[in-house]
Motif scaffolding. Structure first.
Motif, PDB file in Angstrom:
ATOM      1  N   LEU A  57       0.824  -1.212   0.000  1.00 11.02           N
ATOM      2  CA  LEU A  57       0.000   0.000   0.000  1.00 11.02           C
ATOM      3  C   LEU A  57       0.857   1.261   0.000  1.00 11.02           C
ATOM      4  O   LEU A  57       0.534   2.245  -0.666  1.00 11.02           O
ATOM      5  CB  LEU A  57      -0.943  -0.014   1.208  1.00 11.02           C
ATOM      6  N   LEU A  58       1.955   1.232   0.746  1.00 10.35           N
ATOM      7  CA  LEU A  58       2.858   2.387   0.742  1.00 10.35           C
ATOM      8  C   LEU A  58       3.479   2.599  -0.642  1.00 10.35           C
ATOM      9  O   LEU A  58       3.618   3.740  -1.106  1.00 10.35           O
ATOM     10  CB  LEU A  58       3.958   2.196   1.787  1.00 10.35           C
ATOM     11  N   MET A  59       3.834   1.511  -1.302  1.00  8.68           N
ATOM     12  CA  MET A  59       4.410   1.653  -2.643  1.00  8.68           C
ATOM     13  C   MET A  59       3.390   2.171  -3.644  1.00  8.68           C
ATOM     14  O   MET A  59       3.719   2.985  -4.513  1.00  8.68           O
ATOM     15  CB  MET A  59       4.980   0.307  -3.115  1.00  8.68           C
ATOM     16  N   LEU A  60       2.142   1.739  -3.515  1.00 11.43           N
ATOM     17  CA  LEU A  60       1.095   2.267  -4.405  1.00 11.43           C
ATOM     18  C   LEU A  60       0.870   3.752  -4.148  1.00 11.43           C
ATOM     19  O   LEU A  60       0.638   4.530  -5.091  1.00 11.43           O
ATOM     20  CB  LEU A  60      -0.200   1.480  -4.208  1.00 11.43           C
ATOM     21  N   ALA A  61       0.929   4.164  -2.882  1.00  9.74           N
ATOM     22  CA  ALA A  61       0.804   5.587  -2.564  1.00  9.74           C
ATOM     23  C   ALA A  61       1.962   6.368  -3.178  1.00  9.74           C
ATOM     24  O   ALA A  61       1.779   7.486  -3.693  1.00  9.74           O
ATOM     25  CB  ALA A  61       0.766   5.773  -1.048  1.00  9.74           C
ATOM     26  N   SER A  62       3.163   5.789  -3.133  1.00  6.01           N
ATOM     27  CA  SER A  62       4.317   6.436  -3.749  1.00  6.01           C
ATOM     28  C   SER A  62       4.151   6.520  -5.263  1.00  6.01           C
ATOM     29  O   SER A  62       4.496   7.538  -5.878  1.00  6.01           O
ATOM     30  CB  SER A  62       5.589   5.663  -3.398  1.00  6.01           C
ATOM     31  N   ILE A  99       9.908  14.876  -3.191  1.00  4.58           N
ATOM     32  CA  ILE A  99      10.594  14.443  -1.972  1.00  4.58           C
ATOM     33  C   ILE A  99       9.663  13.601  -1.101  1.00  4.58           C
ATOM     34  O   ILE A  99      10.073  12.581  -0.526  1.00  4.58           O
ATOM     35  CB  ILE A  99      11.117  15.669  -1.198  1.00  4.58           C
ATOM     36  N   GLY A 100       8.395  13.995  -0.997  1.00  7.40           N
ATOM     37  CA  GLY A 100       7.446  13.219  -0.200  1.00  7.40           C
ATOM     38  C   GLY A 100       7.234  11.823  -0.755  1.00  7.40           C
ATOM     39  O   GLY A 100       7.182  10.843   0.007  1.00  7.40           O
ATOM     40  N   SER A 101       7.136  11.723  -2.078  1.00  8.52           N
ATOM     41  CA  SER A 101       6.948  10.406  -2.697  1.00  8.52           C
ATOM     42  C   SER A 101       8.184   9.529  -2.505  1.00  8.52           C
ATOM     43  O   SER A 101       8.076   8.317  -2.278  1.00  8.52           O
ATOM     44  CB  SER A 101       6.638  10.564  -4.189  1.00  8.52           C
ATOM     45  N   MET A 102       9.367  10.140  -2.596  1.00  5.86           N
ATOM     46  CA  MET A 102      10.593   9.384  -2.334  1.00  5.86           C
ATOM     47  C   MET A 102      10.627   8.885  -0.894  1.00  5.86           C
ATOM     48  O   MET A 102      11.021   7.742  -0.628  1.00  5.86           O
ATOM     49  CB  MET A 102      11.818  10.271  -2.586  1.00  5.86           C
ATOM     50  N   ALA A 103      10.205   9.747   0.036  1.00 13.19           N
ATOM     51  CA  ALA A 103      10.226   9.358   1.454  1.00 13.19           C
ATOM     52  C   ALA A 103       9.298   8.174   1.705  1.00 13.19           C
ATOM     53  O   ALA A 103       9.650   7.237   2.444  1.00 13.19           O
ATOM     54  CB  ALA A 103       9.823  10.543   2.318  1.00 13.19           C
ATOM     55  N   VAL A 104       8.109   8.190   1.111  1.00 11.74           N
ATOM     56  CA  VAL A 104       7.170   7.072   1.284  1.00 11.74           C
ATOM     57  C   VAL A 104       7.748   5.795   0.679  1.00 11.74           C
ATOM     58  O   VAL A 104       7.677   4.712   1.281  1.00 11.74           O
ATOM     59  CB  VAL A 104       5.808   7.413   0.646  1.00 11.74           C
ATOM     60  N   ALA A 105       8.346   5.911  -0.505  1.00 13.03           N
ATOM     61  CA  ALA A 105       8.929   4.734  -1.153  1.00 13.03           C
ATOM     62  C   ALA A 105      10.084   4.177  -0.324  1.00 13.03           C
ATOM     63  O   ALA A 105      10.224   2.957  -0.173  1.00 13.03           O
ATOM     64  CB  ALA A 105       9.415   5.096  -2.553  1.00 13.03           C
ATOM     65  N   SER A 134       8.747   2.309   2.673  1.00 12.04           N
ATOM     66  CA  SER A 134       8.255   0.998   2.256  1.00 12.04           C
ATOM     67  C   SER A 134       9.407   0.048   1.949  1.00 12.04           C
ATOM     68  O   SER A 134       9.357  -1.143   2.280  1.00 12.04           O
ATOM     69  CB  SER A 134       7.360   1.158   1.029  1.00 12.04           C
ATOM     70  N   TYR A 135      10.457   0.583   1.335  1.00 15.58           N
ATOM     71  CA  TYR A 135      11.655  -0.223   1.026  1.00 15.58           C
ATOM     72  C   TYR A 135      12.305  -0.708   2.321  1.00 15.58           C
ATOM     73  O   TYR A 135      12.672  -1.881   2.445  1.00 15.58           O
ATOM     74  CB  TYR A 135      12.616   0.647   0.212  1.00 15.58           C
TER      75      TYR A 135
END
Length: 200
Positions: free
Chosen positions: A145-150, A179-185, A188-189
């Motif tokens: 789910l975190l990766m889909l949000a990213s 930057i926010g999308s990178m942080a979420v990804a 998740s990583y």
């Protein structure tokens, strides 16, 4: 008289070697002195997780998923450095660095491709193990789910790129969403790295 004596003896029960009558009683027997009874087993038994068979394609997809995940890290660094250089140039009115212009867009396309690969392979493997009732499935679902949000965040970041040269507000939004999308990804990583991961 003999008959009555035999009947009385039978009703009284068998006689042991000491001359006393043995009595048959239901229930627990007395434990001899000095001998301890074994303790009752009160340890709770956890049910064993049900084994789930996966296909050979599952292992192949997992290997591709991991390689694509590793490849995103240097691309994240490249995008951040090039994007920051472009952001600073546009904000100050300075010429945009040629190297940053040459790198930023191709790196963004490469990131989009890697995220597409990871989304497909991760989703297919998640679905193949849908009958796995182990607690780790909730952890993998949170990762997915975190990766889909990213994914959604990066798609929106790309849609903001058209106006970055004309508007400071557009540049700010583009940078913040990237930057926010990178942080979420990255969060998740990190979930799937030892010793953080909790799905095993």
């Amino acid at each position: 008289m003999v008959v009555f004596a035999l009947a009385g003896a039978l009703l009284a029960g068998p006689v042991d070697s000491t001359g006393t009558h043995a009595v048959n009683r239901a229930g627990p027997r007395n434990v001899p002195a000095g001998v301890t009874a074994p303790p009752a087993d009160t340890t709770p038994r956890r049910p064993r997780p049900r084994a789930v068979e996966v296909s050979d394609a599952y292992a192949t997809r997992l290997r591709i998923h991991r390689i694509a995940s590793y490849a995103t890290l240097p691309l994240f660094a490249t995008e951040f450095v090039a994007g920051q250089a472009l952001f600073n140039a546009d904000a100050t009115g300075a010429p945009r660095p040629a190297w940053a212009r040459a790198v930023h867009a191709p790196a963004a396309v490469a990131l989009g491709g890697l995220f597409a690969v990871n989304t497909v392979t991760g989703t297919l493997n998640w679905w193949e193990t849908r009958h796995d009732g182990a607690p780790g499935r909730a952890w993998r679902t949170a990762h997915a789910l975190l990766m889909l949000a990213s994914d959604a965040g990066f798609a929106y970041t790309g849609s903001l790129a058209a106006d970055v040269q004309n508007s400071q507000a557009a540049r700010d939004r583009h940078r913040q969403w990237a930057i926010g999308s990178m942080a979420v990804a990255l969060a998740s990583y990190a979930m799937m790295l030892d010793p953080i991961r909790r799905d095993q």
